[in-house]
Write a protein that holds these residues in place. Structure first.
Motif, PDB file in Angstrom:
ATOM      1  N   LEU A   1       7.427  -6.232   9.700  1.00  0.00           N
ATOM      2  CA  LEU A   1       6.385  -7.032  10.340  1.00  0.00           C
ATOM      3  C   LEU A   1       6.153  -6.562  11.777  1.00  0.00           C
ATOM      4  CD1 LEU A   1       4.436  -9.421  10.266  1.00  0.00           C
ATOM      5  CD2 LEU A   1       6.331 -10.866  10.997  1.00  0.00           C
ATOM      6  N   THR A   2       7.217  -6.223  12.466  1.00  0.00           N
ATOM      7  CA  THR A   2       7.092  -5.755  13.845  1.00  0.00           C
ATOM      8  C   THR A   2       6.292  -4.466  13.919  1.00  0.00           C
ATOM      9  OG1 THR A   2       9.246  -6.732  14.321  1.00  0.00           O
ATOM     10  CG2 THR A   2       8.398  -5.152  15.911  1.00  0.00           C
ATOM     11  N   SER A   3       6.557  -3.537  13.002  1.00  0.00           N
ATOM     12  CA  SER A   3       5.810  -2.278  12.981  1.00  0.00           C
ATOM     13  C   SER A   3       4.340  -2.515  12.672  1.00  0.00           C
ATOM     14  CB  SER A   3       6.395  -1.326  11.944  1.00  0.00           C
ATOM     15  OG  SER A   3       7.696  -0.955  12.286  1.00  0.00           O
ATOM     16  N   ALA A   4       4.070  -3.396  11.717  1.00  0.00           N
ATOM     17  CA  ALA A   4       2.679  -3.682  11.361  1.00  0.00           C
ATOM     18  C   ALA A   4       1.937  -4.313  12.531  1.00  0.00           C
ATOM     19  CB  ALA A   4       2.637  -4.590  10.142  1.00  0.00           C
ATOM     20  N   VAL A   5       2.577  -5.236  13.233  1.00  0.00           N
ATOM     21  CA  VAL A   5       1.955  -5.873  14.391  1.00  0.00           C
ATOM     22  C   VAL A   5       1.678  -4.838  15.470  1.00  0.00           C
ATOM     23  CG1 VAL A   5       2.386  -7.470  16.303  1.00  0.00           C
ATOM     24  CG2 VAL A   5       2.836  -8.190  13.956  1.00  0.00           C
ATOM     25  N   LEU A   6       2.612  -3.950  15.710  1.00  0.00           N
ATOM     26  CA  LEU A   6       2.426  -2.917  16.729  1.00  0.00           C
ATOM     27  C   LEU A   6       1.325  -1.944  16.333  1.00  0.00           C
ATOM     28  CD1 LEU A   6       3.387  -1.709  19.394  1.00  0.00           C
ATOM     29  CD2 LEU A   6       4.977  -0.321  18.081  1.00  0.00           C
ATOM     30  N   PHE A   7       1.346  -1.449  15.107  1.00  0.00           N
ATOM     31  CA  PHE A   7       0.342  -0.481  14.667  1.00  0.00           C
ATOM     32  C   PHE A   7      -1.065  -1.066  14.718  1.00  0.00           C
ATOM     33  CE2 PHE A   7       3.660   1.691  11.781  1.00  0.00           C
ATOM     34  CZ  PHE A   7       4.114   2.456  12.841  1.00  0.00           C
ATOM     35  N   LEU A   8      -1.239  -2.238  14.138  1.00  0.00           N
ATOM     36  CA  LEU A   8      -2.573  -2.833  14.122  1.00  0.00           C
ATOM     37  C   LEU A   8      -2.986  -3.344  15.500  1.00  0.00           C
ATOM     38  CD1 LEU A   8      -2.696  -4.647  10.681  1.00  0.00           C
ATOM     39  CD2 LEU A   8      -3.825  -2.545  11.384  1.00  0.00           C
ATOM     40  N   GLY A   9      -2.020  -3.755  16.309  1.00  0.00           N
ATOM     41  CA  GLY A   9      -2.339  -4.165  17.671  1.00  0.00           C
ATOM     42  C   GLY A   9      -2.867  -3.007  18.499  1.00  0.00           C
ATOM     43  N   VAL A  10      -2.232  -1.857  18.389  1.00  0.00           N
ATOM     44  CA  VAL A  10      -2.682  -0.675  19.131  1.00  0.00           C
ATOM     45  C   VAL A  10      -4.027  -0.189  18.601  1.00  0.00           C
ATOM     46  CG1 VAL A  10      -2.150   1.745  19.614  1.00  0.00           C
ATOM     47  CG2 VAL A  10      -0.383   0.011  19.863  1.00  0.00           C
ATOM     48  N   ALA A  11      -4.187  -0.199  17.282  1.00  0.00           N
ATOM     49  CA  ALA A  11      -5.470   0.211  16.703  1.00  0.00           C
ATOM     50  C   ALA A  11      -6.586  -0.739  17.141  1.00  0.00           C
ATOM     51  CB  ALA A  11      -5.372   0.256  15.183  1.00  0.00           C
ATOM     52  N   GLY A  12      -6.314  -2.032  17.131  1.00  0.00           N
ATOM     53  CA  GLY A  12      -7.303  -3.002  17.588  1.00  0.00           C
ATOM     54  C   GLY A  12      -7.623  -2.830  19.057  1.00  0.00           C
ATOM     55  N   ALA A  13      -6.610  -2.554  19.861  1.00  0.00           N
ATOM     56  CA  ALA A  13      -6.834  -2.339  21.292  1.00  0.00           C
ATOM     57  C   ALA A  13      -7.734  -1.131  21.520  1.00  0.00           C
ATOM     58  CB  ALA A  13      -5.499  -2.156  22.011  1.00  0.00           C
ATOM     59  N   PHE A  14      -7.497  -0.065  20.769  1.00  0.00           N
ATOM     60  CA  PHE A  14      -8.318   1.139  20.912  1.00  0.00           C
ATOM     61  C   PHE A  14      -9.770   0.861  20.531  1.00  0.00           C
ATOM     62  CE2 PHE A  14     -10.149   5.006  19.072  1.00  0.00           C
ATOM     63  CZ  PHE A  14     -10.134   5.821  20.194  1.00  0.00           C
ATOM     64  N   VAL A  15      -9.974   0.219  19.403  1.00  0.00           N
ATOM     65  CA  VAL A  15     -11.330  -0.040  18.922  1.00  0.00           C
ATOM     66  C   VAL A  15     -12.065  -0.995  19.866  1.00  0.00           C
ATOM     67  CG1 VAL A  15     -12.662  -1.112  17.054  1.00  0.00           C
ATOM     68  CG2 VAL A  15     -10.799   0.465  16.519  1.00  0.00           C
ATOM     69  N   PHE A  16     -11.408  -2.071  20.256  1.00  0.00           N
ATOM     70  CA  PHE A  16     -12.072  -3.045  21.135  1.00  0.00           C
ATOM     71  C   PHE A  16     -12.321  -2.459  22.523  1.00  0.00           C
ATOM     72  CE2 PHE A  16     -11.567  -5.869  17.795  1.00  0.00           C
ATOM     73  CZ  PHE A  16     -11.955  -7.167  18.102  1.00  0.00           C
TER      74      PHE A  16
ATOM     75  N   TYR B   1       0.816  -1.204   0.000  1.00  0.00           N
ATOM     76  CA  TYR B   1       0.000   0.000   0.000  1.00  0.00           C
ATOM     77  C   TYR B   1       0.855   1.262   0.000  1.00  0.00           C
ATOM     78  CZ  TYR B   1      -3.454  -3.469   1.272  1.00  0.00           C
ATOM     79  OH  TYR B   1      -4.234  -4.571   1.299  1.00  0.00           O
ATOM     80  N   GLY B   2       1.951   1.250  -0.719  1.00  0.00           N
ATOM     81  CA  GLY B   2       2.801   2.427  -0.832  1.00  0.00           C
ATOM     82  C   GLY B   2       3.797   2.597   0.299  1.00  0.00           C
ATOM     83  N   HIS B   3       3.786   1.722   1.269  1.00  0.00           N
ATOM     84  CA  HIS B   3       4.710   1.813   2.401  1.00  0.00           C
ATOM     85  C   HIS B   3       5.402   0.473   2.575  1.00  0.00           C
ATOM     86  CE1 HIS B   3       2.959   5.619   3.582  1.00  0.00           C
ATOM     87  NE2 HIS B   3       1.757   5.072   3.443  1.00  0.00           N
ATOM     88  N   ASP B   4       6.569   0.531   3.141  1.00  0.00           N
ATOM     89  CA  ASP B   4       7.321  -0.699   3.380  1.00  0.00           C
ATOM     90  C   ASP B   4       7.577  -0.824   4.881  1.00  0.00           C
ATOM     91  OD1 ASP B   4       8.627  -3.037   2.851  1.00  0.00           O
ATOM     92  OD2 ASP B   4      10.540  -2.071   2.409  1.00  0.00           O
ATOM     93  N   TYR B   5       6.546  -1.237   5.612  1.00  0.00           N
ATOM     94  CA  TYR B   5       6.668  -1.422   7.051  1.00  0.00           C
ATOM     95  C   TYR B   5       7.214  -2.808   7.353  1.00  0.00           C
ATOM     96  CZ  TYR B   5       3.623   2.630   7.573  1.00  0.00           C
ATOM     97  OH  TYR B   5       3.082   3.876   7.515  1.00  0.00           O
TER      98      TYR B   5
END
Length: 77
Positions: free
Chosen positions: A47-62, A41-45
């Motif tokens: 795996l660790t960054s992706a896990v952290l970003f989506l983990g925090v976003a999921g934590a916020f939403v849940f 998607y235009g970025h080269d993150y």
């Protein structure tokens, strides 16, 4: 009736929100870890960054959803 006391039980808001945040972090992290790693998607993150970003976003939403559920449970009584 004499001798009968009615005590109201309250929802434990921190427990609801904490459980939602932990569950959301696990779900978000699993989504990032087991998701499609070929799409950038235009970025080269990493795996660790992706896990952290989506983990925090999921934590916020849940946590937000769990807080709403706690309010609904509390209002039900």
């Amino acid at each position: 009736m004499a001798g009968v006391s009615s005590t109201r039980r309250y929802a434990n808001f921190p427990a609801f929100i904490g459980t939602g945040a932990i569950l959301g972090f696990v779900v978000g992290s699993a989504f990032a870890y087991f998701g499609d790693d070929t799409a950038t998607y235009g970025h080269d993150y990493s795996l660790t960054s992706a896990v952290l970003f989506l983990g925090v976003a999921g934590a916020f939403v849940f946590a937000l959803v769990a807080a709403v559920v706690a309010v609904l449970v509390d209002r039900r009584d």
